[in-house]
Design an enzyme around this catalytic site. Structure first.
Site, PDB file in Angstrom:
ATOM      1  N   GLU A   1       3.367  10.850  -0.872  1.00 36.95           N
ATOM      2  CA  GLU A   1       2.784   9.829  -0.427  1.00 36.95           C
ATOM      3  C   GLU A   1       3.591   8.529  -1.084  1.00 36.95           C
ATOM      4  O   GLU A   1       3.754   8.430  -2.154  1.00 36.95           O
ATOM      5  CB  GLU A   1       1.302   9.900  -1.103  1.00 36.95           C
ATOM      6  CG  GLU A   1       0.411   8.273  -0.510  1.00 36.95           C
ATOM      7  CD  GLU A   1       0.505   8.184   0.910  1.00 36.95           C
ATOM      8  OE1 GLU A   1       1.035   7.082   1.413  1.00 36.95           O
ATOM      9  OE2 GLU A   1      -0.098   8.947   1.531  1.00 36.95           O
TER      10      GLU A   1
ATOM     11  N   PHE B   1      -8.512  11.032   7.449  1.00 35.88           N
ATOM     12  CA  PHE B   1      -8.219  10.396   8.829  1.00 35.88           C
ATOM     13  C   PHE B   1      -8.851  10.907   9.917  1.00 35.88           C
ATOM     14  O   PHE B   1      -9.416  10.270  10.821  1.00 35.88           O
ATOM     15  CB  PHE B   1      -6.579  10.066   9.169  1.00 35.88           C
ATOM     16  CG  PHE B   1      -5.822   9.125   7.993  1.00 35.88           C
ATOM     17  CD1 PHE B   1      -6.422   7.760   8.288  1.00 35.88           C
ATOM     18  CD2 PHE B   1      -5.085   9.623   7.284  1.00 35.88           C
ATOM     19  CE1 PHE B   1      -5.678   6.812   7.357  1.00 35.88           C
ATOM     20  CE2 PHE B   1      -4.488   8.461   6.421  1.00 35.88           C
ATOM     21  CZ  PHE B   1      -4.980   7.257   6.466  1.00 35.88           C
TER      22      PHE B   1
ATOM     23  N   ASP C   1       1.346   7.343  10.747  1.00 33.63           N
ATOM     24  CA  ASP C   1       1.511   5.938  11.268  1.00 33.63           C
ATOM     25  C   ASP C   1       2.033   6.122  12.669  1.00 33.63           C
ATOM     26  O   ASP C   1       3.205   6.368  12.655  1.00 33.63           O
ATOM     27  CB  ASP C   1       2.125   4.982  10.314  1.00 33.63           C
ATOM     28  CG  ASP C   1       1.864   3.634  10.640  1.00 33.63           C
ATOM     29  OD1 ASP C   1       1.608   3.344  11.746  1.00 33.63           O
ATOM     30  OD2 ASP C   1       1.793   2.862   9.701  1.00 33.63           O
TER      31      ASP C   1
END
Length: 218
Positions: free
Chosen positions: A67, A193, A117
């Site tokens: 991350e 998510f 993303d």
């Protein structure tokens, strides 16, 4: 031969500052875990939900979460600490730099990339993770027969993933995505998510790529 890196493995989060110089070469990733085992990498772990759910079900596999957002990295590492997961660690690092400089050929059994993303604006598409050069890095890091698992809620990005995957058909065979054993009923992965996007009614897209055996040129 990857060199062992002496780090404090009593902690569950590894920072960029603990990595060696870029010319160090591949490192022994299993040195970060209590016991050696096949290693699976998750890129973009966020708050660590996939690792927290999945690692306990597979104690004979080591899971490394990667991350880049420091706050999420700290949060995920602390969750792993609180769950006392011997086979999960979090690394704060940029993915392609880590793969290119520190991961040995054939070091990984699988790579998970869940809801990356999408960089939706056209001028930002070059920032998308899933592109031909990165897929070639993935193949180098994977054992023959290893897999890349991809999910997204962004249809344009998924179509782009398919185009990029077709460019490396010599390295990967595309196949259907099978939810991990830790996913709940009706879930693809069960990440934060995904659960957020599901409440918003978004569609989901997924695929898996199986690495062909390494050759002298790959």
């Amino acid at each position: 031969m990857p060199r062992a890196l002496q780090l404090d493995v009593s902690g569950y989060g590894i920072s960029m500052e603990q990595l060696p110089a870029l010319d160090h070469g591949p490192i022994d990733l299993n040195a970060w875990f209590e016991h050696p085992a096949p290693i699976e990498l998750e890129i973009g772990s966020g708050k660590g939900t996939f690792l927290i759910q999945h690692a306990p079900l597979h104690p004979r596999t080591n899971f490394l979460g990667l991350e880049y957002a420091r706050a999420y990295w700290r949060h995920a590492a602390d969750r792993i600490r609180r769950h006392q997961l011997a086979n999960a660690r979090m690394l704060h690092c940029e993915a392609t730099m880590f793969l290119r400089n520190f991961v040995a050929r054939g070091a990984l059994a699988a790579i998970h990339v869940y809801f990356p993303d999408p960089w939706p604006k056209k001028r930002h598409h070059k920032r998308r993770l899933i592109q031909e050069p990165t897929l070639r890095l993935f193949h180098q890091a994977l054992v023959g027969g290893g897999s890349v698992h991809l999910t997204t809620d962004h249809e344009d990005y998924f179509q782009s993933m398919a185009v990029e995957a077709a460019k490396v058909s010599d390295l990967f065979e595309r196949g259907p995505f099978n939810p991990p054993t830790s996913a709940g009923a009706g879930e693809l992965v069960g990440s934060n998510f995904e659960r957020k996007y599901r409440r918003e009614g978004r569609p989901f897209f997924a695929m898996s790529l199986r690495a062909r055996a390494h050759t002298a040129s790959s």
